[in-house]
Design an enzyme around this catalytic site. Structure first.
Site, PDB file in Angstrom:
ATOM      1  N   THR A   1      37.004  38.882  32.031  1.00 56.05           N
ATOM      2  CA  THR A   1      38.438  38.582  32.151  1.00 56.05           C
ATOM      3  C   THR A   1      39.020  38.011  30.857  1.00 56.05           C
ATOM      4  O   THR A   1      38.300  37.359  30.080  1.00 56.05           O
ATOM      5  CB  THR A   1      38.634  37.556  33.294  1.00 56.05           C
ATOM      6  OG1 THR A   1      39.937  37.005  33.220  1.00 56.05           O
ATOM      7  CG2 THR A   1      37.633  36.406  33.227  1.00 56.05           C
ATOM      8  N   ASP A   2      40.331  38.197  30.672  1.00 60.03           N
ATOM      9  CA  ASP A   2      41.015  37.590  29.519  1.00 60.03           C
ATOM     10  C   ASP A   2      41.010  36.071  29.606  1.00 60.03           C
ATOM     11  O   ASP A   2      41.242  35.390  28.597  1.00 60.03           O
ATOM     12  CB  ASP A   2      42.459  38.109  29.393  1.00 60.03           C
ATOM     13  CG  ASP A   2      43.335  37.891  30.621  1.00 60.03           C
ATOM     14  OD1 ASP A   2      42.850  37.333  31.625  1.00 60.03           O
ATOM     15  OD2 ASP A   2      44.522  38.278  30.572  1.00 60.03           O
ATOM     16  N   GLU A   3      40.750  35.533  30.799  1.00 62.29           N
ATOM     17  CA  GLU A   3      40.812  34.071  30.955  1.00 62.29           C
ATOM     18  C   GLU A   3      39.729  33.349  30.146  1.00 62.29           C
ATOM     19  O   GLU A   3      39.813  32.143  29.941  1.00 62.29           O
ATOM     20  CB  GLU A   3      40.736  33.686  32.443  1.00 62.29           C
ATOM     21  CG  GLU A   3      41.918  34.252  33.208  1.00 62.29           C
ATOM     22  CD  GLU A   3      42.132  33.639  34.577  1.00 62.29           C
ATOM     23  OE1 GLU A   3      41.809  32.452  34.756  1.00 62.29           O
ATOM     24  OE2 GLU A   3      42.629  34.357  35.461  1.00 62.29           O
TER      25      GLU A   3
ATOM     26  N   TYR B   1      36.573  28.671  37.139  1.00 62.06           N
ATOM     27  CA  TYR B   1      36.439  30.131  37.219  1.00 62.06           C
ATOM     28  C   TYR B   1      36.180  30.722  35.842  1.00 62.06           C
ATOM     29  O   TYR B   1      35.179  31.410  35.621  1.00 62.06           O
ATOM     30  CB  TYR B   1      37.707  30.753  37.836  1.00 62.06           C
ATOM     31  CG  TYR B   1      37.807  32.250  37.597  1.00 62.06           C
ATOM     32  CD1 TYR B   1      36.881  33.134  38.141  1.00 62.06           C
ATOM     33  CD2 TYR B   1      38.833  32.782  36.797  1.00 62.06           C
ATOM     34  CE1 TYR B   1      36.970  34.505  37.901  1.00 62.06           C
ATOM     35  CE2 TYR B   1      38.920  34.147  36.559  1.00 62.06           C
ATOM     36  CZ  TYR B   1      37.988  35.012  37.110  1.00 62.06           C
ATOM     37  OH  TYR B   1      38.074  36.361  36.871  1.00 62.06           O
TER      38      TYR B   1
ATOM     39  N   LYS C   1      32.802  32.516  34.107  1.00 62.11           N
ATOM     40  CA  LYS C   1      32.850  33.894  33.591  1.00 62.11           C
ATOM     41  C   LYS C   1      32.430  33.894  32.116  1.00 62.11           C
ATOM     42  O   LYS C   1      31.727  34.793  31.660  1.00 62.11           O
ATOM     43  CB  LYS C   1      34.265  34.480  33.723  1.00 62.11           C
ATOM     44  CG  LYS C   1      34.727  34.746  35.143  1.00 62.11           C
ATOM     45  CD  LYS C   1      33.910  35.805  35.879  1.00 62.11           C
ATOM     46  CE  LYS C   1      34.095  37.191  35.313  1.00 62.11           C
ATOM     47  NZ  LYS C   1      33.324  38.203  36.094  1.00 62.11           N
TER      48      LYS C   1
HETATM   49  N1  LIG Z   1      41.684  40.356  39.536  1.00 62.99           N
HETATM   50  C1  LIG Z   1      41.931  40.313  38.239  1.00 62.99           C
HETATM   51  O1  LIG Z   1      43.098  40.232  37.821  1.00 62.99           O
HETATM   52  C2  LIG Z   1      40.799  40.438  37.239  1.00 62.99           C
HETATM   53  C3  LIG Z   1      41.125  40.642  35.878  1.00 62.99           C
HETATM   54  C4  LIG Z   1      40.082  40.775  34.959  1.00 62.99           C
HETATM   55  C5  LIG Z   1      38.771  40.717  35.379  1.00 62.99           C
HETATM   56  N2  LIG Z   1      38.480  40.492  36.693  1.00 62.99           N
HETATM   57  C6  LIG Z   1      37.062  40.474  37.089  1.00 62.99           C
HETATM   58  O2  LIG Z   1      36.844  41.658  37.846  1.00 62.99           O
HETATM   59  C7  LIG Z   1      35.843  41.419  38.832  1.00 62.99           C
HETATM   60  C8  LIG Z   1      36.356  41.810  40.201  1.00 62.99           C
HETATM   61  O3  LIG Z   1      37.540  41.062  40.482  1.00 62.99           O
HETATM   62  P1  LIG Z   1      38.368  41.303  41.817  1.00 62.99           P
HETATM   63  O4  LIG Z   1      39.743  40.835  41.555  1.00 62.99           O
HETATM   64  O5  LIG Z   1      38.122  42.672  42.311  1.00 62.99           O
HETATM   65  O6  LIG Z   1      37.654  40.261  42.776  1.00 62.99           O
HETATM   66  P2  LIG Z   1      37.562  40.159  44.367  1.00 62.99           P
HETATM   67  O7  LIG Z   1      37.532  38.711  44.660  1.00 62.99           O
HETATM   68  O8  LIG Z   1      38.595  41.022  45.001  1.00 62.99           O
HETATM   69  O9  LIG Z   1      36.159  40.831  44.707  1.00 62.99           O
HETATM   70  C9  LIG Z   1      34.934  40.224  44.403  1.00 62.99           C
HETATM   71  C10 LIG Z   1      33.858  41.012  45.126  1.00 62.99           C
HETATM   72  O10 LIG Z   1      32.604  40.425  44.807  1.00 62.99           O
HETATM   73  C11 LIG Z   1      31.888  40.208  46.019  1.00 62.99           C
HETATM   74  N3  LIG Z   1      30.991  39.061  45.820  1.00 62.99           N
HETATM   75  C12 LIG Z   1      31.339  37.758  45.654  1.00 62.99           C
HETATM   76  N4  LIG Z   1      30.252  37.002  45.497  1.00 62.99           N
HETATM   77  C13 LIG Z   1      29.190  37.841  45.555  1.00 62.99           C
HETATM   78  C14 LIG Z   1      27.793  37.659  45.441  1.00 62.99           C
HETATM   79  N5  LIG Z   1      27.264  36.453  45.231  1.00 62.99           N
HETATM   80  N6  LIG Z   1      27.001  38.744  45.530  1.00 62.99           N
HETATM   81  C15 LIG Z   1      27.526  39.983  45.746  1.00 62.99           C
HETATM   82  N7  LIG Z   1      28.819  40.200  45.886  1.00 62.99           N
HETATM   83  C16 LIG Z   1      29.656  39.149  45.775  1.00 62.99           C
HETATM   84  C17 LIG Z   1      32.937  39.943  47.081  1.00 62.99           C
HETATM   85  O11 LIG Z   1      32.443  40.150  48.385  1.00 62.99           O
HETATM   86  C18 LIG Z   1      33.998  40.955  46.661  1.00 62.99           C
HETATM   87  O12 LIG Z   1      33.728  42.225  47.206  1.00 62.99           O
HETATM   88  C19 LIG Z   1      35.476  39.933  38.722  1.00 62.99           C
HETATM   89  O13 LIG Z   1      34.294  39.818  37.969  1.00 62.99           O
HETATM   90  C20 LIG Z   1      36.645  39.322  37.976  1.00 62.99           C
HETATM   91  O14 LIG Z   1      36.242  38.203  37.230  1.00 62.99           O
HETATM   92  C21 LIG Z   1      39.467  40.354  37.637  1.00 62.99           C
END
Ligand SMILES: NC(=O)c1ccc[n+]([C@@H]2O[C@H](COP(=O)([O-])OP(=O)(O)OC[C@H]3O[C@@H](n4cnc5c(N)ncnc54)[C@H](O)[C@@H]3O)[C@@H](O)[C@H]2O)c1
Length: 331
Positions: free
Chosen positions: A119-121, A143, A147
């Protein structure tokens, strides 16, 4: 390609799985713990074309079962909500750091290519300009700190063990299937229900918006064309203040600004995120969806898919919302 997609039942992971199965003919195994944010419903249209393993990434035996026969691991699995990391950081340390370590060990054992979704964070807040891959890491919430820790561990596995590992850092994603605790789906669903729209602080925080399908394509691009050991930023094409996002949603849902309610700001709330995508663009990726179009598609999707969000809004999420914002959701 035979892929292990960890966290593939979440918002971005399920979009990635859909894309890879539909457009690339990949054989996909999803490993997911199905936390509150992970739902098999997110994979409804591809569930009969994939292998699904219910388990946690920090559980080495679940990972060993899931990884069998795979050529690469793409890790989306994470605890992802900043507010929850402030009230309970433990789960973030377990999943985001310990879980990443277990996956890296599995990749090392089987000699697999590994993509960490980040993430950009991790760069923290920026007043002007945009972060590049060379910018210092300065996370500010539990968070983003977990990351960042995971990213550093991934890099160490490349440098120490020559694991072909890559990192793809996305800016703020939005689109269908996003859990309604996050800004855009929260505001859309509250607006559709005629509930108040809780806006943190003065609403002037700026985010760099990336449509979820564009991020999925970016991660796929890094998987296929990225250089091991490298980091690629995947920034969206548009920036917008939160209050402007909220006003656009009110207009798309036919509501007026009397629904806006300013609430106490999140502690340590980062002011602005901005990510330069020029390195990934140099590799051939381009964002295809501008914010106006993507937001309209997203509002339409939530309006047309009450089957997806009704069980969430009538379940545990109601309690979370009430505890967090100190007010109840409309029925
Ligand atoms: N949402 C955003 O804006 C964004 C932006 C950049 C990067 N990201 C990154 O992208 C990835 C996905 O983000 P998202 O928004 O889809 O998140 P989300 O919260 O919608 O989904 C997370 C998924 O991971 C699963 N999970 C959680 N803990 C787990 C574990 N211990 N073992 C196995 N599965 C597990 C959950 O059940 C869920 O299906 C993350 O790594 C996040 O840091 C998100």
């Amino acid at each position: 390609m035979r892929l292990l997609v960890c966290g593939g039942a979440g918002f971005i992971g399920s979009g990635f799985v859909r894309l890879r199965v539909r457009d690339h003919g990949d054989e996909v195994t999803v490993l997911d713990k199905l936390t509150y944010a992970g739902r098999k419903e997110n994979l409804r249209d591809v569930i009969d074309k994939i292998r699904f393993v219910h388990g946690a990434i920090e559980d080495a035996s679940a990972v060993a079962e899931a990884v069998t026969g795979c050529e690469a691991i793409v890790n989306f699995a994470a605890e992802t909500h900043v507010d929850r990391s402030i009230s309970g950081p433990e789960a973030f340390i377990m999943t985001n750091m310990q879980g990443t370590h277990v996956l890296l060990e599995a990749a090392r054992e089987h000699g697999l290519r590994y993509v960490q979704v980040s993430t950009d964070e991790v760069y923290g807040s920026i007043e002007e300009g945009s972060f590049t891959e060379q910018s210092p890491l300065a996370p500010s919430s539990p968070y983003s700190a977990t990351k960042t820790g995971a990213d550093l561990l991934v890099s160490s596995y490349f440098h120490t063990y020559q694991l072909p590992a890559l990192i793809c850092r996305g800016s703020n994603n939005y689109g269908p299937y996003q859990y309604p605790e996050k800004l855009i789906p929260l505001m859309i669903l509250n607006a559709l229900a005629g509930d108040t729209l809780p806006v943190y602080g003065d609403g002037r925080n700026v985010r760099n918006w990336l449509f979820v399908e564009d991020f999925g394509r970016g991660i796929g691009h890094v998987l296929e064309h990225g250089v091991p050991g490298e980091v690629y930023n995947c920034g969206g094409p548009d920036e917008c203040e939160n209050i402007d996002v909220v006003r656009r949603i009110l207009s798309l849902t036919g509501r007026d600004e009397s629904l806006i309610e300013y609430v106490t700001d999140r502690p340590g709330h980062d002011r602005r995120y901005s990510l330069s995508a020029s390195k990934l663009e140099g590799l051939g990726w381009r964002a295809q969806v501008r914010f106006d179009e993507g937001l309209e598609r997203t509002v339409r999707w939530y309006r047309d898919n009450a089957w997806w969000w009704e069980p969430i809004r009538s379940g545990d999420y109601r309690d979370y919302y009430e505890r967090h914002y100190g007010r109840a959701l409309k029925a």
